[in-house]
Design a protein around this motif. Structure first.
Motif, short mmCIF file in Angstrom:
data_model
loop_
_atom_site.label_atom_id
_atom_site.label_comp_id
_atom_site.label_asym_id
_atom_site.label_seq_id
_atom_site.Cartn_x
_atom_site.Cartn_y
_atom_site.Cartn_z
N GLU A 196 1.18 -1.20 -0.15
CA GLU A 196 0.10 0.15 0.01
C GLU A 196 0.76 1.33 -0.03
OE1 GLU A 196 -3.23 2.21 -0.14
OE2 GLU A 196 -3.53 -0.11 0.07
N SER A 197 0.74 1.96 -0.97
CA SER A 197 1.69 3.14 -1.27
C SER A 197 1.84 4.33 -0.04
CB SER A 197 1.52 3.55 -2.63
OG SER A 197 0.37 4.13 -2.46
N SER A 198 0.57 4.50 0.69
CA SER A 198 0.58 5.34 1.60
C SER A 198 0.21 5.18 2.84
CB SER A 198 -0.82 6.50 1.09
OG SER A 198 -2.08 5.59 1.24
N ARG A 199 -0.03 3.90 3.31
CA ARG A 199 -0.09 3.53 4.50
C ARG A 199 0.04 2.04 4.73
NH1 ARG A 199 -6.17 5.43 5.02
NH2 ARG A 199 -5.02 6.98 4.25
N ASP A 200 -0.35 1.31 5.77
CA ASP A 200 -0.10 -0.04 6.10
C ASP A 200 -1.53 -0.69 5.64
OD1 ASP A 200 1.85 0.88 7.42
OD2 ASP A 200 1.20 0.59 9.28
N SER A 201 -1.24 -2.00 5.17
CA SER A 201 -2.68 -2.89 4.74
C SER A 201 -1.98 -4.44 5.08
CB SER A 201 -3.11 -2.65 3.69
OG SER A 201 -2.22 -2.78 2.55
N CYS A 202 -3.32 -5.21 4.79
CA CYS A 202 -2.96 -6.63 5.09
C CYS A 202 -3.44 -7.45 3.90
CB CYS A 202 -3.73 -6.90 6.54
SG CYS A 202 -3.08 -5.94 7.73
N SER A 203 -3.09 -8.59 3.94
CA SER A 203 -3.20 -9.77 2.98
C SER A 203 -3.43 -10.87 3.44
CB SER A 203 -2.38 -9.34 1.83
OG SER A 203 -2.65 -10.54 1.02
N SER A 204 -4.01 -12.11 2.73
CA SER A 204 -4.15 -13.52 3.37
C SER A 204 -4.18 -14.28 2.24
CB SER A 204 -5.50 -13.57 4.08
OG SER A 204 -5.61 -12.81 4.85
N VAL A 205 -3.60 -15.39 2.47
CA VAL A 205 -3.33 -16.42 1.51
C VAL A 205 -3.57 -17.96 1.99
CG1 VAL A 205 -0.97 -16.99 1.76
CG2 VAL A 205 -1.79 -17.36 -0.51
N ASN A 206 -4.34 -18.62 1.27
CA ASN A 206 -4.95 -20.01 1.72
C ASN A 206 -4.53 -21.18 0.51
OD1 ASN A 206 -6.52 -18.75 3.87
ND2 ASN A 206 -7.66 -17.91 2.11
N VAL A 207 -4.39 -22.26 1.10
CA VAL A 207 -4.11 -23.40 0.15
C VAL A 207 -4.21 -24.75 0.77
CG1 VAL A 207 -1.54 -23.54 0.70
CG2 VAL A 207 -2.24 -24.34 -1.46
N PRO A 208 -4.73 -25.50 -0.26
CA PRO A 208 -5.15 -27.14 0.56
C PRO A 208 -3.77 -27.73 0.07
CG PRO A 208 -6.25 -26.68 -1.38
CD PRO A 208 -5.75 -25.21 -1.22
N VAL A 209 -3.11 -28.69 0.98
CA VAL A 209 -1.87 -29.37 0.38
C VAL A 209 -2.02 -30.73 0.95
CG1 VAL A 209 0.57 -29.34 0.55
CG2 VAL A 209 -0.68 -27.31 0.69
N MET A 210 -1.75 -31.69 0.26
CA MET A 210 -1.56 -33.24 0.46
C MET A 210 -0.07 -33.10 1.44
SD MET A 210 -4.19 -35.20 0.28
CE MET A 210 -3.14 -36.75 0.61
N VAL A 211 -0.22 -33.60 2.52
CA VAL A 211 1.02 -33.77 3.44
C VAL A 211 1.27 -35.12 3.99
CG1 VAL A 211 2.43 -32.64 5.36
CG2 VAL A 211 0.64 -31.50 4.05
#
Length: 141
Positions: free
Chosen positions: A92-107
């Protein structure tokens, strides 16, 4: 009916949710630690390394939440056994911001999942409003 019910295998309860309240700069491929553990069913998450080790083989679902700081990039990848399986970029060029990521995985049992920074990144975290986190849950064996 008893023979049908007896053939079902119960999925063990394995889940973790950990977060950090400490931000900072991260170099390329640097592991992120999430020392505050809210849940660790199955004891698969190690808060000292930031690595989840699967207690059983199965389909897991992982999620990571990050925030960038000071109008700088924060980029992370979720790694499974050294292979990148998901990535998110937050800027974010002018301030702080957040993001998320999700993933299914065979482990596989003993398999490792972790989060690492990508490039030069700057994580924002604090005690009130921003708790970057790493979570996972076993969906099915």
């Amino acid at each position: 009916m008893d023979s049908i019910a007896g053939s079902f295998i119960s999925t063990p309860k394995i889940a973790f949710n950990a977060y950090t309240m400490s931000g900072g700069s991260y170099g390329h491929n640097q592991p992120l630690m999430f020392p505050y553990v809210l849940l660790n069913l199955g004891e698969g998450y190690d808060k000292t390394t930031g690595i989840f080790t699967a207690p059983v083989t199965g389909l897991y679902f992982f999620s990571a939440h990050i925030c960038n700081a000071n109008a700088e990039f924060m980029v992370i990848s979720i790694f499974h056994e050294g292979n990148e399986v998901a990535k998110t970029t937050q800027y974010e060029s002018s301030r702080d911001s957040c993001s998320s990521v999700n993933v299914p995985v065979m482990v596989n049992m003993g398999g490792k999942v972790s989060i690492k920074s990508y490039g030069a990144s700057n994580l924002q975290a604090d005690t009130k409003y921003r708790w970057p986190s790493f979570a996972g849950v076993l969906l099915h064996i």
